[in-house]
Design a protein around this motif. Structure first.
Motif, PDB file in Angstrom:
ATOM      1  N   LYS A   1       0.858  -1.183  -0.099  1.00 12.49           N
ATOM      2  CA  LYS A   1       0.095  -0.033  -0.013  1.00 12.49           C
ATOM      3  C   LYS A   1       0.917   1.269  -0.036  1.00 12.49           C
ATOM      4  N   SER A   2       1.780   1.462   1.004  1.00 10.07           N
ATOM      5  CA  SER A   2       2.757   2.509   0.926  1.00 10.07           C
ATOM      6  C   SER A   2       3.545   2.645  -0.220  1.00 10.07           C
ATOM      7  N   THR A   3       3.886   1.633  -0.820  1.00  6.33           N
ATOM      8  CA  THR A   3       4.608   1.372  -2.124  1.00  6.33           C
ATOM      9  C   THR A   3       3.820   2.095  -3.212  1.00  6.33           C
TER      10      THR A   3
ATOM     11  N   MET B   1      -2.421   9.942   1.722  1.00  4.88           N
ATOM     12  CA  MET B   1      -2.559   9.813   3.348  1.00  4.88           C
ATOM     13  C   MET B   1      -2.354   8.522   3.476  1.00  4.88           C
ATOM     14  N   ASP B   2      -1.188   8.178   4.411  1.00  2.00           N
ATOM     15  CA  ASP B   2      -0.788   6.893   4.581  1.00  2.00           C
ATOM     16  C   ASP B   2      -1.007   6.696   6.187  1.00  2.00           C
ATOM     17  N   GLU B   3      -2.090   5.995   6.313  1.00  2.00           N
ATOM     18  CA  GLU B   3      -2.520   5.683   7.843  1.00  2.00           C
ATOM     19  C   GLU B   3      -2.354   6.960   8.561  1.00  2.00           C
ATOM     20  N   PRO B   4      -2.839   7.781   8.214  1.00  2.00           N
ATOM     21  CA  PRO B   4      -2.771   9.418   9.023  1.00  2.00           C
ATOM     22  C   PRO B   4      -3.401   9.250  10.210  1.00  2.00           C
TER      23      PRO B   4
HETATM   24 MG   LIG Z   1       2.203   1.029   4.808  1.00  2.00          MG
END
Ligand SMILES: [Mg+2]
Ligand SMILES: Nc1ncnc2c1ncn2[C@@H]1O[C@H](COP(=O)(O)OP(=O)(O)OP(=O)(O)O)[C@@H](O)[C@H]1O
Length: 291
Positions: free
Chosen positions: A46-48, A163-166
């Protein structure tokens, strides 16, 4: 599939790190203004995917087109908010919000620019922290710091907000307040949002579209290590009631959990629930199992 009118168009994107394929074949078209939530098992990429959209990293192969142009390096059109507060500890709240505007300017020009101060104050008010303008980050709670990080991104007027797990580090009460705030800001600023979360309820509550990324699926390639694909893609705006307690809401979440998070449930690539109208899939014969 054409990329006309799509703010983001991704086709056949593969991302490999060393010998590990992380993202296998991502196809994704997104219309401007959509609030896409992205869920999937830990480590699925997901972050990638967000880093590829940000332009911080490049795809191993495939196409990523943003507003009609191939993605290049990170730019102010794309803002990002991470799980951990990314504030400068030696700057006040107001300075933290202005910093993105000031950094590109030569030093002498950045002195006394009232305009930026006023703009920063506007965002400070919209995150309801006007009275904390002159405090330093360590004097604020985690939720307040995260609001400042959001304002820091918003002042750059990004057309795409990543937004990454904000809200991952916030307590439940603060988290709910932040969910309401982000929906208000999204509506006020007309942005396209990509929001990664571990919390499926949050994903279904916030999004207009949910993308389920997962390595748990099967295809015609035998027993190889598979990178993640989009295994389900649903519109959420037609979801009748966005009330977390309803049975409909609960059973939808169960379905997402089953489709994306259950290693024993290996759906075939040709059977993914890609129900969103922008959804498309490029499958070669080898992968689709037709050979
Ligand atoms: Mg991640
Ligand atoms: N720079 C890198 N070099 C090598 N491997 C990497 C790199 N970045 C990520 N990976 C690997 O890629 C995979 C996906 O990582 P990623 O951080 O995108 O997952 P994620 O879905 O965001 O996970 P989480 O839910 O835990 O945040 C992991 O196996 C990770 O170890």
């Amino acid at each position: 599939m054409q990329h006309n009118n799509r703010i983001l168009f991704i086709e056949n994107v593969v991302k490999v790190y060393g010998s590990k394929t992380v993202l296998d074949d991502i196809d994704l078209a997104v219309t401007k203004g959509e609030f896409c939530t992205i869920v999937g098992p830990s480590g699925c990429g997901k972050s990638t995917l967000l880093r590829l959209i940000l332009g911080q990293e490049s795809a191993t192969s495939g196409k990523i087109i943003i507003e009609g142009k191939p993605v290049s390096k990170p730019s102010p059109e794309r803002g990002i908010v991470y799980q951990r507060y990314s504030l400068f500890p030696h700057l006040t709240v107001l300075e933290n919000i202005m910093i993105g505007k000031l950094l590109p300017l030569p030093f002498w020009k950045s002195l006394g620019l009232k305009k930026f101060r006023e703009e920063a104050l506007y965002y400070l008010e919209s995150i309801q922290l006007a009275e904390h303008a002159d405090k330093y980050p360590h004097q604020l709670s985690g939720g307040m710091q995260q609001r400042v990080a959001i304002a820091q991104a918003l002042i750059m007027k990004p057309r795409i907000l990543l937004m990454d797990e904000p809200f991952g580090a916030l307590d439940p009460g603060t988290r709910e307040a932040m969910q309401v705030l982000i929906l208000e800001l999204w509506q006020a600023h007309g942005m396209t949002v990509f929001f990664v979360t571990h919390d499926l309820e949050e994903a279904v509550f916030l999004g207009t579209r949910i993308l389920v990324l997962s390595q748990f699926y099967t295809d015609g390639r035998g027993s190889i290590q598979r990178g993640a694909r989009i295994v389900a893609d649903y519109p959420l705006n037609t979801f009748s009631v966005k009330v977390k307690e309803t049975a409909e809401f609960g059973s939808f979440i169960q379905k997402i959990r089953y489709e994306g998070f259950d290693p024993k449930n290996l759906q075939h690539v040709t059977q993914f629930n890609l129900e969103h109208s922008d959804s498309f899939q490029t499958l070669d014969d080898n992968v689709s199992g037709r050979v």
